[in-house]
Write a protein that holds these residues in place. Structure first.
Motif, PDB file in Angstrom:
ATOM      1  N   LEU A 111      16.793  15.942  18.765  1.00 30.02           N
ATOM      2  CA  LEU A 111      16.781  14.558  19.231  1.00 30.02           C
ATOM      3  C   LEU A 111      15.363  14.116  19.592  1.00 30.02           C
ATOM      4  N   TYR A 112      14.576  15.037  20.145  1.00 32.16           N
ATOM      5  CA  TYR A 112      13.189  14.719  20.476  1.00 32.16           C
ATOM      6  C   TYR A 112      12.372  14.453  19.209  1.00 32.16           C
ATOM      7  N   ASN A 113      12.728  15.096  18.127  1.00 33.91           N
ATOM      8  CA  ASN A 113      12.001  14.924  16.872  1.00 33.91           C
ATOM      9  C   ASN A 113      12.482  13.721  16.056  1.00 33.91           C
ATOM     10  N   THR A 114      13.644  13.147  16.422  1.00 38.02           N
ATOM     11  CA  THR A 114      14.205  12.048  15.637  1.00 38.02           C
ATOM     12  C   THR A 114      13.687  10.713  16.156  1.00 38.02           C
ATOM     13  N   PRO A 115      13.037   9.906  15.316  1.00 29.41           N
ATOM     14  CA  PRO A 115      12.458   8.635  15.779  1.00 29.41           C
ATOM     15  C   PRO A 115      13.524   7.690  16.305  1.00 29.41           C
ATOM     16  N   VAL A 116      13.175   6.925  17.318  1.00 27.78           N
ATOM     17  CA  VAL A 116      14.107   5.955  17.870  1.00 27.78           C
ATOM     18  C   VAL A 116      14.405   4.857  16.857  1.00 27.78           C
ATOM     19  N   ASP A 117      13.521   4.666  15.863  1.00 33.26           N
ATOM     20  CA  ASP A 117      13.762   3.669  14.814  1.00 33.26           C
ATOM     21  C   ASP A 117      14.987   4.002  13.964  1.00 33.26           C
ATOM     22  N   ARG A 118      15.392   5.267  13.945  1.00 33.91           N
ATOM     23  CA  ARG A 118      16.569   5.655  13.163  1.00 33.91           C
ATOM     24  C   ARG A 118      17.876   5.260  13.842  1.00 33.91           C
ATOM     25  N   LEU A 119      17.796   4.840  15.095  1.00 34.97           N
ATOM     26  CA  LEU A 119      18.988   4.615  15.898  1.00 34.97           C
ATOM     27  C   LEU A 119      19.665   3.300  15.530  1.00 34.97           C
ATOM     28  N   LYS A 120      20.981   3.349  15.346  1.00 33.69           N
ATOM     29  CA  LYS A 120      21.791   2.150  15.114  1.00 33.69           C
ATOM     30  C   LYS A 120      22.464   1.716  16.405  1.00 33.69           C
ATOM     31  N   ASN A 121      23.242   2.583  17.022  1.00 35.82           N
ATOM     32  CA  ASN A 121      23.809   2.359  18.339  1.00 35.82           C
ATOM     33  C   ASN A 121      24.274   3.704  18.886  1.00 35.82           C
ATOM     34  N   VAL A 122      24.798   3.686  20.096  1.00 33.20           N
ATOM     35  CA  VAL A 122      25.282   4.911  20.730  1.00 33.20           C
ATOM     36  C   VAL A 122      26.652   4.629  21.328  1.00 33.20           C
ATOM     37  N   GLU A 123      27.575   5.564  21.160  1.00 34.98           N
ATOM     38  CA  GLU A 123      28.913   5.452  21.724  1.00 34.98           C
ATOM     39  C   GLU A 123      29.078   6.463  22.850  1.00 34.98           C
ATOM     40  N   ILE A 124      29.581   5.981  23.989  1.00 37.72           N
ATOM     41  CA  ILE A 124      29.890   6.860  25.115  1.00 37.72           C
ATOM     42  C   ILE A 124      31.400   7.030  25.180  1.00 37.72           C
ATOM     43  N   MET A 125      31.858   8.271  25.101  1.00 36.22           N
ATOM     44  CA  MET A 125      33.276   8.581  25.212  1.00 36.22           C
ATOM     45  C   MET A 125      33.462   9.510  26.403  1.00 36.22           C
ATOM     46  N   TYR A 126      33.942   8.967  27.495  1.00 38.47           N
ATOM     47  CA  TYR A 126      34.195   9.819  28.654  1.00 38.47           C
ATOM     48  C   TYR A 126      35.306  10.823  28.373  1.00 38.47           C
ATOM     49  N   SER A 127      36.187  10.462  27.460  1.00 38.71           N
ATOM     50  CA  SER A 127      37.269  11.363  27.063  1.00 38.71           C
ATOM     51  C   SER A 127      37.364  11.321  25.549  1.00 38.71           C
ATOM     52  N   ALA A 128      36.691  12.259  24.881  1.00 36.93           N
ATOM     53  CA  ALA A 128      36.600  12.217  23.430  1.00 36.93           C
ATOM     54  C   ALA A 128      37.928  12.607  22.787  1.00 36.93           C
TER      55      ALA A 128
END
Length: 678
Positions: A111-128
């Protein structure tokens, strides 16, 4: 080791929000002299899942990679590279809905090596849902998918980090798509050198009298870290390789005090290797099958000296082979979605520890482990605003010490009638297993007084988590949460009554219970100032009837607060500034009490070049060097104090060059309806 124990301890109960407001707006449309603007939602909710527009939130932040960006999400804190989620006992990070099966250190490095430009969105699932093959809370990082119209895209990043010592490294990330093929490459090389200091005071009661043992320890470590992520996809068939090779890895602990001067030298006799290869296929009729193979190897030596005299040594080896396969099936039955599947994992851990000039017994064990599970789940959305997902999993666990069946239910629901108010309810259970190495019962010496001891009797524990989220106007979030760990584990120092020996050992407690409320509120003044305030108030209680030969029942109200700010001089200004404040009140871990801590972070981001293809970030973390707690134990005859210094004090300079800007190349074709880089 002791620094890691203390660091992990105060992070586990500081699951709080670090976030700044994003005022990313929908493109302005001008009709004559009428200007229409709309604020892009930061948070959406459906089926018990919270979808966060993280790219918009961090666009003005001095953030270069996804690991750093995650800390600005509602309910998430990134503390020195460790990710925690408010109200969740632990959280698993997955990529594009797929479990990576990587060790935490390797995943964080990716994750540290992956550019933030690659990001589309993030999903938070408290109960996956069980279909993700993860128990408990999940952060799903969704990356942009390249298209043939995009051509070759990527970025090169180089950075320097000055803490006590300097560290440096670089990353190359690139994507390419042609016809039905998609390729992804991410390579990072880092040279790291670390330093920390621990001061301890152990007032040891032995044979009817107290003896004060003081120690001042400096820890130094260095290594070269190579991280590789590569994937090739053809239609719905995907092959992925994850790898990490750590070479020239050495560390020393230099201590001086009551018992004299000690040097503990650790050397990796061969590079530490982690390799994972995975294959996944999604059929057109709703079936997904996949599998992966992982190999991990480590060979480390330890040598303990008092002044110039050699006291003892050991050689530790670990080789792990793990196979994992799964099959999932999904059906759409009208407005109901039905999913079910099964998975199986087999691992073989061959570990050994051999001593020189020591009375400790050697061991050379092969520990096999099998985990098999099957699940069934459903999800449904109703027109009147309710959507939910529900699943149940049966799991069988077996090794040579134990075997058991586990029932793991999961539930997540969202009520969403208007964007003004969104309600979410989540519940899940999971079984947490101890590390492979701890189950072998080996012993490591810090000096003649302090030892780290494994525990053959260590048992897995069951964790129950529940959360209720209220999202107001798709930006303000309140989270009420409850956590209960039945026979949860803890590792703390213990002064032996039978000898002058300080023991670090992971044991099972009776339980750990946390109940709290987290509030997150973004606000600001146009483009000039954007801020986020976070307040997390919770009560934590930890109880053990048998902590070695004593017991404890420790509880405390704890507060975590953060105020994050970003500033711009004009709407299109290429320079933005950030200033963040964080505070944690006195807290606890097991029998130990931890002091309050605070920090101030600041950064500047400058974008320049053609189409702003270049970026320079300067960030100072923990400017006043106050983000290091003091641990105190004063109960049932135990009298111990440890002060950790320089945990997160550093200055980082990063340069980025984006080629093709991670956006489609200019062509004569109208691509406005294609691609994901918008």
């Amino acid at each position: 080791m002791r620094k890691g124990i203390l660091f992990a301890s105060f992070i586990t109960f500081i699951s709080a929000v670090a976030q700044t407001e994003a005022t990313d707006t929908i493109s302005t449309r001008q009709l004559d002299e009428v200007v229409v603007k709309g604020e892009k939602p930061q948070v959406k909710g459906k089926d018990g899942i919270m979808v966060v527009d993280l790219p918009g939130i961090v666009k003005d932040k001095p953030v270069t990679n996804i690991l750093e960006a995650l800390g600005y999400m509602p309910g998430v804190t990134n503390n020195n590279g460790m990710i925690w989620l408010t109200g969740a006992s632990n959280v698993t990070i997955i990529l594009n809905g797929e479990l990576t099966n990587m060790p935490l250190q390797n995943l964080y490095q990716l994750l540290y090596n992956t550019p933030v430009d690659r990001l589309k969105n993030v999903e938070i699932m408290y109960s996956a849902p069980a279909k993700y093959h993860v128990n408990g809370a999940v952060i799903n990082v969704v990356l942009k998918t390249p298209t043939p119209l995009d051509g070759l895209q990527g970025q090169v990043r180089a950075g320097y980090n000055q803490a006590h010592y300097g560290s440096y490294g670089g990353v190359l990330a690139a994507t390419y798509a042609i016809k039905d093929w998609t390729f992804d490459l991410n390579y990072g090389l880092t040279r790291s050198k670390s330093w920390s200091r621990e001061e301890t005071w152990s007032n040891h009661l032995y044979d009817g009298k107290r003896t004060m043992i003081e120690d001042d320890m400096r820890r130094i470590g260095q290594n070269w870290n190579n991280t590789i992520f590569a994937s090739a996809s053809w239609k719905t068939l995907k092959l992925t390789y994850n790898g990490q090779i750590i070479s020239d890895s050495k560390s020393w602990s230099l201590s001086s005090g009551t018992l004299g001067n000690y040097t503990n030298a650790y050397n990796m006799l061969s590079p530490v290797g982690y390799h994972n290869i995975a294959l996944r296929y999604a059929a057109p009729f709703g079936m997904t099958v996949g599998g992966d193979y992982t190999h991990y190897s480590e060979n480390r030596s330890q040598s303990l000296f008092k002044d110039a005299d050699y006291l003892l040594g050991s050689e530790n080896r670990q080789a792990i082979d793990r196979w994992h396969v799964y099959v999932d099936q999904q059906h759409q039955l009208g407005q109901w979605q039905l999913n079910y599947g099964a998975e199986y994992q087999h691992s073989k851990d061959h570990s050994s520890q051999h001593y020189a000039m020591s009375d400790n017994p050697d061991f050379d064990d092969i520990l096999s482990e099998d985990v098999a599970s099957f699940y069934a789940g459903t999800q449904r959305s109703f027109d009147w605003g309710l959507s939910f997902n529900l699943s149940a999993k049966g799991e069988y666990y077996h090794n040579k010490y134990q075997h058991n069946w586990n029932f793991i239910p999961q539930f997540g629901a969202t009520y969403y009638k208007t964007p003004k108010s969104i309600f979410q309810l989540n519940f899940n259970t999971q079984r947490i297993y101890p590390s492979y190495w701890e189950l072998h019962g080996g012993t490591s010496h810090i000096n003649n007084y302090s030892t780290i001891v494994g525990n053959l009797q260590l048992q897995p524990y069951i964790q129950y988590d529940a959360q209720f989220n209220y999202i107001l106007r798709q930006k303000y979030v309140a989270t009420f949460y409850f956590q209960y760990g039945d026979k949860t584990t803890v590792q703390l120092p213990y002064q032996s009554p039978d000898a002058m020996n300080l023991i670090y050992q992971t044991i099972n407690m009776n339980y750990k219970r946390v109940v709290g409320l987290n509030l997150y509120a973004p606000f600001g003044v146009g483009y000039i100032w954007n801020a986020t305030a976070t307040a997390n108030v919770f009560n934590q209680r930890e109880k053990a009837d048998h902590f070695h030969d004593i017991g404890f029942d420790n509880s405390k109200w704890i507060f975590y607060g953060e105020f994050s700010n970003s500033f711009k001089f004009s709407q299109n200004c290429p320079v933005s500034l950030t200033v963040d404040f964080s505070y944690i009140s006195p807290s606890l871990q097991g029998i130990a009490d931890l002091s309050s801590i605070w920090k101030v972070d600041a950064g500047v981001k400058w974008q320049f070049g053609k189409n702003r293809c270049c970026e320079l970030d300067l960030k100072a973390d923990d400017i006043f060097n106050k983000w290091s707690p003091t641990m105190t134990i004063n109960h049932a005859g135990q009298d111990y104090r440890m002060k950790v210094r320089d945990m997160s004090h550093n200055l980082k300079l990063t340069f980025i060059w984006r080629f093709n800007g991670f956006k489609p190349k200019e062509t004569n074709i109208d691509t406005s309806r294609f691609g994901t880089g918008k």
